[in-house]
Scaffold this motif. Structure first.
Motif, PDB file in Angstrom:
ATOM      1  N   VAL A 114     141.957 106.523  60.424  1.00 45.12           N
ATOM      2  CA  VAL A 114     140.553 106.453  60.808  1.00 45.12           C
ATOM      3  C   VAL A 114     140.132 104.986  60.796  1.00 45.12           C
ATOM      4  O   VAL A 114     140.087 104.354  59.741  1.00 45.12           O
ATOM      5  N   LYS A 115     139.839 104.444  61.977  1.00 46.53           N
ATOM      6  CA  LYS A 115     139.502 103.032  62.086  1.00 46.53           C
ATOM      7  C   LYS A 115     138.012 102.756  61.846  1.00 46.53           C
ATOM      8  O   LYS A 115     137.656 101.642  61.467  1.00 46.53           O
ATOM      9  N   THR A 116     137.166 103.739  62.081  1.00 51.46           N
ATOM     10  CA  THR A 116     135.726 103.565  61.883  1.00 51.46           C
ATOM     11  C   THR A 116     135.272 104.485  60.755  1.00 51.46           C
ATOM     12  O   THR A 116     135.327 105.707  60.906  1.00 51.46           O
ATOM     13  N   PRO A 117     134.839 103.933  59.599  1.00 50.96           N
ATOM     14  CA  PRO A 117     134.428 104.785  58.478  1.00 50.96           C
ATOM     15  C   PRO A 117     133.259 105.684  58.862  1.00 50.96           C
ATOM     16  O   PRO A 117     132.434 105.340  59.714  1.00 50.96           O
ATOM     17  N   SER A 125     129.740 107.870  57.690  1.00 52.89           N
ATOM     18  CA  SER A 125     128.600 107.585  56.813  1.00 52.89           C
ATOM     19  C   SER A 125     128.217 108.860  56.074  1.00 52.89           C
ATOM     20  O   SER A 125     128.127 109.932  56.677  1.00 52.89           O
ATOM     21  N   GLY A 180     129.834 111.369  61.625  1.00 53.07           N
ATOM     22  CA  GLY A 180     131.291 111.293  61.501  1.00 53.07           C
ATOM     23  C   GLY A 180     131.929 112.649  61.253  1.00 53.07           C
ATOM     24  O   GLY A 180     133.054 112.730  60.760  1.00 53.07           O
ATOM     25  N   ARG A 187     135.326 113.049  62.957  1.00 55.35           N
ATOM     26  CA  ARG A 187     136.395 112.325  62.270  1.00 55.35           C
ATOM     27  C   ARG A 187     136.825 113.054  60.999  1.00 55.35           C
ATOM     28  O   ARG A 187     138.008 113.077  60.659  1.00 55.35           O
ATOM     29  N   GLU A 234     121.584 108.095  66.520  1.00 55.31           N
ATOM     30  CA  GLU A 234     122.973 107.634  66.516  1.00 55.31           C
ATOM     31  C   GLU A 234     123.759 108.295  67.634  1.00 55.31           C
ATOM     32  O   GLU A 234     124.576 107.660  68.310  1.00 55.31           O
ATOM     33  N   ARG A 254     124.969 106.246  71.254  1.00 56.58           N
ATOM     34  CA  ARG A 254     126.398 105.971  71.295  1.00 56.58           C
ATOM     35  C   ARG A 254     126.826 105.826  72.743  1.00 56.58           C
ATOM     36  O   ARG A 254     126.638 106.729  73.555  1.00 56.58           O
TER      37      ARG A 254
END
Length: 361
Positions: free
Chosen positions: A89-92, A94, A110, A113, A141, A145
């Motif tokens: 997972v490159k983008t944490p 929230s 998220g 993910r 959000e 996007r």
């Protein structure tokens, strides 16, 4: 003693005595430590992501995206899981603290993910803790996007191909199917009328564009005229009707060959012989010997323009191949091919096949 001197002595007596130097750790000048101890706690936003166990994280039951959202489809989550399994997972995500369960968290954004990480067999996920988050923030959000456009995806794939990567390798890195990559590659070299429709925004559906390209290869004039009508809607339904119309038109233009493989000789000599034969049969005056003698005098001429056994040479994926006609394709627009270099047989989309030549086998 003068008055000025007397005042100077009085001022000297009023000055405080010098204090002895401080010893120890030198904490005298720090000030009041209680002020530091009584400062309010920092906000809920963490300075950096941390690895949180997935079993401590739950989804927000009031999140704006519902279960029917395309992003939550089995296919979409499987693709994302493949990339997470390969790259992580490159983008944490929230999260915020769960007020009803201390030590547990609720996802702000998220959820995809998180679900895909579970599918990939992960036990934790990088996450930011942000307690200052509400439902409006979730909607904002998702609305703001900016997804990549089909053209941006195609340009990326084009750059990767230029580096020497294969389509299958790119598909694996993106977590997409090989057909996804092939469809976007089509956008890099569109026929002019289709490129105009795509670039003007009349159609951005990659699947529809590929269907138009397939139809244009077979009927370029008709497809160009169809696209020239600016009032024409370009959608999956309308393009499907277009292709059905063109296919029906092709069938009506096709003339089935005679049952006998021999061509019909329509020359004046042949017509004269046919008429004579009919007349002789009608009056019954033709002898068998004469009939045989006439056939010897008029032998059947071979049609030099007819191919006895046709081989359809094509190219697929920049490799020479031939079209095999001994197996029924699974659907319209597909055919069985055989590579010339290694003999591999496979079913291919005809939109990805280039006709090279028709030769006699």
């Amino acid at each position: 003693m003068t008055t000025a001197a007397t005042n100077t002595v009085k001022k000297a007596k009023k000055q405080p005595e010098a204090q002895p130097p401080a010893f120890g750790l030198g904490l005298d000048n720090i000030g009041d430590l209680s002020a530091l101890l009584n400062q309010p706690e920092a906000s809920g936003k963490a300075s950096g992501p941390m690895e949180l166990p997935l079993d401590l994280i739950s989804e927000d039951p009031h999140q704006p995206r519902t279960k029917d959202n395309p992003g939550f489809s089995s296919e979409s989550l499987t693709e994302l899981a493949d990339t997470i399994r390969l790259r992580g997972v490159k983008t944490p995500i929230s999260v915020r603290e769960n007020p009803e369960a201390p030590g547990f968290f609720i996802i702000n954004h998220g959820a995809r993910r998180a679900r895909a990480s579970k599918l990939a067999g992960k036990s934790s996920i990088p996450a930011f803790i942000d307690n200052d988050y509400n439902e409006a923030d979730q909607v904002i959000e998702n609305l703001q996007r900016n997804d990549l456009t089909p053209r941006e995806i195609a340009d990326f794939i084009g750059r990767e191909l230029a580096k020497g990567k294969q389509k299958g390798e790119i598909a694996k890195e993106l977590g997409k199917s090989a057909s996804f990559v092939s469809q976007h590659v089509t956008l890099l070299d569109l026929p002019d009328p289709i490129a105009a429709a795509f670039n003007s925004g009349r159609c951005r559906d990659v699947t529809v564009i590929n269907e138009l390209v397939t139809a244009h290869k077979k009927r370029p004039q008709e497809v160009s005229v169809w696209l020239a009508d600016d009032s024409q809607e370009i959608a999956r339904g309308s393009v499907k009707l277009l292709r059905e119309f063109l296919e029906d038109k092709r069938k009506h233009e096709y003339v089935a060959p005679a049952a006998d493989d021999d061509p019909i000789d329509e020359s004046p000599v042949a017509q004269s012989n046919t008429q004579a034969s009919d007349h002789e049969n009608a009056v019954g005056e033709q002898a068998p010997e004469a009939s045989a003698d006439k056939h010897d005098k008029a032998p059947k001429e071979a049609n030099l323009d007819k191919l006895k056994k046709t081989i359809v040479q094509v190219r697929h994926d920049d490799r020479p191949a031939r079209l095999l006609l001994n197996r029924r394709p699974p659907a319209a627009g597909y055919a069985l091919l055989k590579y010339e270099d290694d003999g591999q047989e496979f079913m291919a989309d005809l939109s990805q096949v280039q006709l090279v030549a028709l030769v006699e086998g």
